[in-house]
Design a protein around this motif. Sequence first.
Motif, PDB file in Angstrom:
ATOM      1  N   ALA A   1       1.088  -1.299   0.568  1.00  5.29           N
ATOM      2  CA  ALA A   1       0.441   0.060  -0.202  1.00  5.29           C
ATOM      3  C   ALA A   1       0.710   1.420  -0.311  1.00  5.29           C
TER       4      ALA A   1
ATOM      5  N   ARG B   1       0.987   4.760   1.584  1.00  6.62           N
ATOM      6  CA  ARG B   1       0.100   5.177   3.141  1.00  6.62           C
ATOM      7  C   ARG B   1       0.040   6.303   2.621  1.00  6.62           C
ATOM      8  N   PRO B   2      -1.469   6.725   2.634  1.00 12.36           N
ATOM      9  CA  PRO B   2      -1.900   8.047   2.620  1.00 12.36           C
ATOM     10  C   PRO B   2      -0.782   9.536   3.710  1.00 12.36           C
TER      11      PRO B   2
ATOM     12  N   HIS C   1      -5.605   6.644   7.035  1.00 10.18           N
ATOM     13  CA  HIS C   1      -7.081   6.147   6.347  1.00 10.18           C
ATOM     14  C   HIS C   1      -6.968   5.390   6.987  1.00 10.18           C
TER      15      HIS C   1
ATOM     16  N   HIS D   1      -4.534   2.208  -0.596  1.00  3.76           N
ATOM     17  CA  HIS D   1      -4.482   3.586  -0.410  1.00  3.76           C
ATOM     18  C   HIS D   1      -4.666   3.376   1.605  1.00  3.76           C
ATOM     19  N   CYS D   2      -4.836   2.396   2.087  1.00  4.52           N
ATOM     20  CA  CYS D   2      -5.107   2.550   3.637  1.00  4.52           C
ATOM     21  C   CYS D   2      -3.484   2.785   4.770  1.00  4.52           C
TER      22      CYS D   2
END
Length: 370
Positions: free
Chosen positions: A194, A196-197, A201, A265-266
């Motif tokens: 992922a 990560r933002p 999130h 996107h977590c």
Amino acid sequence: MSTFLFATLDAGGNVPPALLIGGELMRQGHSVRFIGHPAQASTIETTGAAFIPYRSAAPMTPTVERPALRDIAMMLSVFTDPGIARDLISEARRDPPDLLVIDCLLLGALGAADREGLPYVSLVHSFYAFLDGPFRRNPISVMARLKGVGPRQVTRGAELVLVCADPALDPAADDDDAGRVVWAGAALDVAGPAVRPEHPHVLVSLSTTAFAGQPAVLQRILDAVADLPVDATVTTGPAIDPDRLTAPPNVVVHRYVPHTELMPHCSAVVGHGGHATTMRALAHGLPMLILPMHPMLDQPMIGKIVQEAGAGLTLSRKSSGAQIADALMTILATESYGAAAAVIGDRLRAAEGARRGAQLLEEAAHRSAA
């Protein structure tokens, strides 16, 4: 080329490993068909595999919440269902496959294949340490054993016990079973970690199967997230109506969104300890907060293993909102959890468990035909 007949059941996380391995077999030119509960038709047919519905199976309603004793009775009925066994044998006689691949929970079907002398594999979709440990000793398996279809009884004649789990995490992987139990690795379709933002999130997803008290646990998680500096997406699955939940402004609730779209996107995942969701999260390198929903299933063991690996924390389903909030913020704020999850994720992706599982089934089919 070989022909494979998979026997499955509508129990949620048990299905993806079978579908992914079946897909790999089809890409190699093999013929694959599934027999399962009618509700599984669309999910299976979208993979390109043929589907045959059970016609004699006892009713199975995994999305209906029921008291504990009735829940045990339902699982025993499905796992040992003579109707499923009859339908499987009937289909195998109608169009004999080179190999039967039977879900490890379908004890009655495994026993029937053994009695009929058909070549078969038991497909294990969680840690073998659970199947051959707590599961073998729980009331369901004890009663199944009295019927002659206990977990060990029904796999004595198997060509292979194929475990779709990471051997580095599975406590049973060092056990010697004369090579009959083989680990393929977790069957996943995760291409990379992922991203990560910048603003955390969190994905929140409990089981697609209805467990007693699950809506209340999910609401406590939502309440815990309400005052945290995070955004969250909740997927309730078919067991919980999103309208039953009260979501704070920083949470979006959906009945269903594919986790393949959300996890890349977590920053972290809050789950119930189901093997499929847990391995998918770890394959994305995401640390986890796990609240097991059912004491007799694999969830408590999986939560313990993830915590011991340093990739997350496990709490009781009875934990307060404050305890859930504290644990989640600890996971997000402590780099070691993400680092441990990233190491596990690299290993899970590199193992290519679905491809390895397909290869092992090919080899088993060739041996049975020799």
